[in-house]
Design an enzyme around this catalytic site. Structure first.
Site, PDB file in Angstrom:
ATOM      1  N   LYS A  13     -30.653   7.139  -3.475  1.00 26.76           N
ATOM      2  CA  LYS A  13     -31.388   6.838  -2.235  1.00 26.76           C
ATOM      3  C   LYS A  13     -32.864   7.224  -2.360  1.00 26.76           C
ATOM      4  O   LYS A  13     -33.735   6.431  -2.058  1.00 26.76           O
ATOM      5  CB  LYS A  13     -30.788   7.612  -1.047  1.00 26.76           C
ATOM      6  CG  LYS A  13     -29.340   7.323  -0.755  1.00 26.76           C
ATOM      7  CD  LYS A  13     -28.849   8.108   0.458  1.00 26.76           C
ATOM      8  CE  LYS A  13     -28.830   9.610   0.271  1.00 26.76           C
ATOM      9  NZ  LYS A  13     -27.857  10.091  -0.738  1.00 26.76           N
ATOM     10  N   ARG A 127     -29.783  15.971 -12.094  1.00 26.96           N
ATOM     11  CA  ARG A 127     -31.027  15.809 -11.321  1.00 26.96           C
ATOM     12  C   ARG A 127     -31.920  17.040 -11.465  1.00 26.96           C
ATOM     13  O   ARG A 127     -31.472  18.175 -11.392  1.00 26.96           O
ATOM     14  CB  ARG A 127     -30.690  15.596  -9.838  1.00 26.96           C
ATOM     15  CG  ARG A 127     -31.907  15.661  -8.934  1.00 26.96           C
ATOM     16  CD  ARG A 127     -31.730  15.016  -7.587  1.00 26.96           C
ATOM     17  NE  ARG A 127     -30.551  15.444  -6.868  1.00 26.96           N
ATOM     18  CZ  ARG A 127     -30.059  14.818  -5.808  1.00 26.96           C
ATOM     19  NH1 ARG A 127     -30.646  13.717  -5.361  1.00 26.96           N
ATOM     20  NH2 ARG A 127     -28.988  15.261  -5.200  1.00 26.96           N
ATOM     21  N   ARG A 171     -20.126  18.795  -0.864  1.00 29.61           N
ATOM     22  CA  ARG A 171     -20.973  17.703  -0.365  1.00 29.61           C
ATOM     23  C   ARG A 171     -20.243  16.368  -0.407  1.00 29.61           C
ATOM     24  O   ARG A 171     -20.377  15.546   0.487  1.00 29.61           O
ATOM     25  CB  ARG A 171     -22.260  17.615  -1.181  1.00 29.61           C
ATOM     26  CG  ARG A 171     -23.196  18.754  -0.887  1.00 29.61           C
ATOM     27  CD  ARG A 171     -24.275  18.859  -1.919  1.00 29.61           C
ATOM     28  NE  ARG A 171     -25.260  17.798  -1.798  1.00 29.61           N
ATOM     29  CZ  ARG A 171     -26.087  17.458  -2.771  1.00 29.61           C
ATOM     30  NH1 ARG A 171     -26.034  18.068  -3.930  1.00 29.61           N
ATOM     31  NH2 ARG A 171     -26.964  16.496  -2.570  1.00 29.61           N
TER      32      ARG A 171
END
Ligand code: ADP
Ligand code: ADP
Ligand code: ZN
Length: 218
Positions: A13, A127, A171
């Site tokens: 995103k 990440r 999450r």
């Protein structure tokens, strides 16, 4: 153009939103980024939010709705914006509808980036984010020129606390139970666009642009 970009954590995103914001000159409203920035500045909002974030939990709906409302209200009905990572619960989606009605605005498109479970995990654990400018990298898929150093500003790269294995599973569970139901909420309104996120950065981006061209937008 008023866009909403959604998808599970790690779907891409943020990476796609950054390009869309630049190309279409949109105001970026990323709740995750707003919380992290408030934390960096030592603000109460950020410190409270980080208690939820680091465990992989969602920040309280009322707090989150309020920071988005403040931004949208300031921008007014003619604004062009991109919401990244908001709404994340049906309650937030309902609140967003009210806010948009309030300022006389509505969404052009809801872009849903679809990625499978293994890719999500791979993307999240690899990440790395710049401490100074928040540019996002990946150890394998988008490595910086010099390990641990930001290409843009030479800042130090770090791994987000919530990208560590202990929070990642939580999450993903929260995404399934709280956020995925929003897809149904937007389905049937003619604004939901599913994008195959299991492709290169460039291919995902060009699919999004094609989908936007096919929609009527203001
Ligand atoms: P990702 O890019 O991995 O999806 P974000 O940067 O969007 O993560 O969000 C990081 C964290 O910030 C979330 O896991 C959550 O704790 C909090 N957060 C962000 N947006 C929201 C929201 N709309 N509602 C509640 N919590 C949020
Ligand atoms: P989100 O905002 O949905 O959590 P990000 O845009 O931060 O996702 O991307 C998560 C990680 O995956 C980042 O390290 C990013 O560089 C990487 N990534 C994003 N899109 C792709 C892609 N299409 N192919 C490979 N890696 C990607
Ligand atoms: Zn940087």
């Amino acid at each position: 153009m008023k866009l909403l970009v959604m998808g599970p954590p790690g779907a891409g995103k943020g990476s796609q939103s950054k390009k869309l914001v630049e190309e279409y000159d949109l105001t970026s409203i990323s709740t995750g980024e707003m919380f992290r920035e408030a934390y960096k500045r030592g603000e109460k909002l950020g410190i409270e939010a980080m208690e939820y974030i680091k465990e992989g939990n969602l920040v309280d709906d009322d707090i989150t709705n309020e920071i988005v409302y403040q931004r949208l209200k300031k921008k007014g009905p003619d604004s062009r914006f991109l919401l990244d990572g908001y709404p994340r619960t049906v309650k937030q989606a309902e609140a967003l509808d009210k806010m948009l009605a309030d300022i006389g605005s509505r969404l052009t498109a809801v872009i849903n980036i679809v990625v499978d479970y293994d890719a999500i995990l791979e993307r999240m654990v690899g990440r790395r984010v710049c401490k100074s400018c928040s540019e996002t990298y990946h150890t394998m898929f988008r490595p910086p020129n010099v390990e641990g150093v930001c290409d843009v500003c030479s800042g130090e790269l770090y791994q987000r606390e919530d990208d560590k294995p202990a929070s990642v599973k939580n999450r993903l569970n929260i995404y399934e139970s709280k956020t995925r139901p929003i897809i149904d909420y937007y389905k049937g309104r003619g604004v939901l666009v599913n994008i195959n996120g299991m492709q290169s950065f460039e291919a995902v981006y060009s699919d999004i642009k094609r989908a936007l061209r096919e929609l009527r937008h203001d």
